[in-house]
Design a protein around this motif. Structure first.
Motif, mmCIF file in Angstrom:
data_model
loop_
_atom_site.group_PDB
_atom_site.id
_atom_site.type_symbol
_atom_site.label_atom_id
_atom_site.label_comp_id
_atom_site.label_asym_id
_atom_site.label_seq_id
_atom_site.Cartn_x
_atom_site.Cartn_y
_atom_site.Cartn_z
ATOM 1 N N GLU A 32 0.825 -1.211 0.000
ATOM 2 C CA GLU A 32 0.000 0.000 0.000
ATOM 3 C C GLU A 32 0.856 1.256 0.000
ATOM 4 O OE1 GLU A 32 -4.135 -0.531 2.349
ATOM 5 O OE2 GLU A 32 -2.352 -0.618 3.619
ATOM 6 N N ARG A 33 1.861 1.270 0.858
ATOM 7 C CA ARG A 33 2.679 2.462 1.063
ATOM 8 C C ARG A 33 4.045 2.018 1.549
ATOM 9 N NH1 ARG A 33 0.092 7.211 2.070
ATOM 10 N NH2 ARG A 33 -1.511 6.186 0.804
ATOM 11 N N GLU A 65 10.397 0.153 5.092
ATOM 12 C CA GLU A 65 9.304 0.769 5.856
ATOM 13 C C GLU A 65 8.057 0.645 4.988
ATOM 14 O OE1 GLU A 65 10.413 4.811 6.493
ATOM 15 O OE2 GLU A 65 12.316 4.326 7.482
ATOM 16 N N TRP A 66 7.130 -0.238 5.367
ATOM 17 C CA TRP A 66 6.030 -0.522 4.452
ATOM 18 C C TRP A 66 4.805 -1.023 5.187
ATOM 19 C CZ3 TRP A 66 4.196 -5.504 4.604
ATOM 20 C CH2 TRP A 66 5.048 -6.476 5.162
ATOM 21 N N CYS A 67 3.686 -0.986 4.476
ATOM 22 C CA CYS A 67 2.476 -1.683 4.912
ATOM 23 C C CYS A 67 1.727 -2.137 3.664
ATOM 24 C CB CYS A 67 1.594 -0.812 5.802
ATOM 25 S SG CYS A 67 0.827 0.597 4.951
ATOM 26 N N GLY A 68 0.848 -3.103 3.823
ATOM 27 C CA GLY A 68 0.103 -3.616 2.679
ATOM 28 C C GLY A 68 -0.897 -4.662 3.099
ATOM 29 N N ARG A 69 -1.396 -5.378 2.113
ATOM 30 C CA ARG A 69 -2.429 -6.383 2.359
ATOM 31 C C ARG A 69 -1.950 -7.731 1.818
ATOM 32 N NH1 ARG A 69 -7.648 -5.644 3.747
ATOM 33 N NH2 ARG A 69 -7.497 -3.405 3.263
ATOM 34 N N GLY A 122 13.177 -5.556 -1.337
ATOM 35 C CA GLY A 122 12.442 -4.603 -0.533
ATOM 36 C C GLY A 122 11.081 -4.237 -1.084
ATOM 37 N N ALA A 123 10.480 -3.227 -0.443
ATOM 38 C CA ALA A 123 9.062 -2.925 -0.645
ATOM 39 C C ALA A 123 8.789 -1.801 -1.632
ATOM 40 C CB ALA A 123 8.421 -2.571 0.704
ATOM 41 N N LEU A 124 9.815 -1.253 -2.291
ATOM 42 C CA LEU A 124 9.539 -0.259 -3.318
ATOM 43 C C LEU A 124 9.170 -0.998 -4.609
ATOM 44 C CD1 LEU A 124 12.058 2.651 -2.773
ATOM 45 C CD2 LEU A 124 9.845 2.222 -1.731
ATOM 46 N N PRO A 144 -2.770 3.709 5.814
ATOM 47 C CA PRO A 144 -1.540 3.477 5.065
ATOM 48 C C PRO A 144 -0.367 4.368 5.495
ATOM 49 C CG PRO A 144 -3.417 3.507 3.581
ATOM 50 C CD PRO A 144 -3.927 3.931 4.912
ATOM 51 N N THR A 145 -0.630 5.642 5.750
ATOM 52 C CA THR A 145 0.466 6.530 6.147
ATOM 53 C C THR A 145 1.050 6.093 7.475
ATOM 54 O OG1 THR A 145 -0.499 8.389 4.944
ATOM 55 C CG2 THR A 145 1.098 8.909 6.665
ATOM 56 N N SER A 146 0.201 5.881 8.475
ATOM 57 C CA SER A 146 0.694 5.430 9.780
ATOM 58 C C SER A 146 1.305 4.043 9.681
ATOM 59 C CB SER A 146 -0.457 5.417 10.797
ATOM 60 O OG SER A 146 -0.974 6.708 10.997
#
Length: 352
Positions: A32-33, A65-69, A122-124, A144-146
């Motif tokens: 997500e971010r 530094e990431w988040c997602g589903r 990584g997450a990019l 997503p931001t947090s």
């Protein structure tokens, strides 16, 4: 899928790569971010110590530094993870050595670090594969931001925990970069009197909007007793200054990393009975960070200055100083809060 690839020092591009598959014990996450930090800029520059040591090598796919589903699970993974929003620990210990068995996987000598050390991509990117054991579920209250600020927030929380602050203590946090500003928010939640020292500029101006007790530069810093000093700036001379400024019997916490050795006179520590604390990794504090964000005790969102597309990342990396200096302002992308000074953190939405 699209992913950012650093092909060599100072060279990065978005490439079409094979999407990840969920190996046994792993999951695939739809990102997500994701965030960029000083370590990413240091890798981009080619000066990161892991590159010199040979534990990392180009081409590299950064982003820790990431988040997602979760979109797929591998053999042996609880299917209950499917479709859950998550973030993940950066530090992936071997799980069997003495350090791992003692709960210190983040300093395992054989560890991988997502997007940093070893071959773990990584997450990019649009998708990411990670061990299910590294996942932490995100409640709906953590957007997503947090969510993408849990990893840096965990580092900041551990720095504040290292300071052992109590209600009414006075703490000086050196450096209004991402970790420094997040540290101010966690420190304020303890009831401490919180002050920030930094270079004049937009990040220091952002600190003035956070309701702190004092925001200073070198010319204005008052002569006050500091019960704890947190060095989050990474300038070579600041660790010694932290020891000089902290009250006898106090605690000096070091989370910033300079690009060169930093002199600290151990006699000053001993004769003032000062406790020095080093902090590496958010790993032990990720769950507490998520809880603080979910409850509203800490709102990290003002730290984000812009959210950009993958194609804009090479320009941002080229404009961002690596370890040892506060981060540069992002050059591109819309600000998330135009009425406020821009925060130091740049986020990426890989689906833009």
């Amino acid at each position: 899928m699209r992913a950012l690839v650093i092909t060599g020092p100072g060279r990065a591009e978005v490439q079409e790569v094979d999407p990840p598959t969920a190996a046994p014990g792993e999951v695939v996450v739809e990102v997500e971010r994701a965030g960029i930090c000083g370590t990413d800029a240091e890798i981009f520059s080619g000066h990161m110590s892991y590159l010199e040591q040979g534990v990392s090598r180009f081409p590299m796919r950064i982003g820790h530094e990431w988040c997602g589903r979760v979109s797929a699970v591998g053999t042996g993974v609880d299917p209950g993870w499917l479709d859950r929003r998550v973030m993940g620990d950066t530090m992936l210990g071997c799980g069997s050595c003495r350090r791992c068995r003692r709960g210190h996987r983040h300093v395992c000598a054989a560890r991988e670090e997502v997007g940093i050390r070893g071959a773990r991509a990584g997450a990019l990117a649009e998708q990411l594969a990670v061990p299910a054991s590294s996942l932490h579920a995100l409640p709906d209250a953590v957007g997503p931001t947090s969510g993408a600020l849990v990893e840096p927030g965990g580092n900041a929380l551990r720095a504040v925990q290292g300071a052992q602050l109590s209600d009414g203590d006075r703490v000086l946090i050196m450096g209004p970069g991402t970790i420094g500003l997040l540290s101010t928010l966690f420190a304020r939640a303890t009831g401490a009197e919180v002050h920030v020292l930094g270079l004049p500029g937009p990040h220091l101006e952002l600190a003035r909007t956070l309701g702190l007790d004092g925001v200073w530069d070198d010319a204005t810093l008052p002569d006050l007793p500091w019960d704890a000093v947190i060095d989050a700036a990474g300038a070579p001379l600041l660790p010694a200054r932290a020891v000089e400024l902290v009250e006898p019997g106090g605690r000096a916490v070091f989370i910033g990393l300079a690009g060169t050795p930093t002199p600290v006179d151990s006699r000053e520590l001993v004769l003032a009975d000062v406790t020095a604390v080093g902090v590496l990794s958010a790993s032990p504090a990720l769950e507490e960070t998520i809880a603080a964000y979910a409850s509203g005790t800490v709102d990290p969102c003002p730290i984000v200055g812009s959210t950009i597309a993958l194609e804009e990342v090479p320009d941002v990396l080229a404009a961002t100083p690596g370890r040892g200096r506060e981060g540069a302002e992002p050059r591109r992308g819309p600000t998330t809060a135009p009425a406020r000074p821009r925060g130091p953190k740049v986020h990426i939405d890989p689906h833009l």
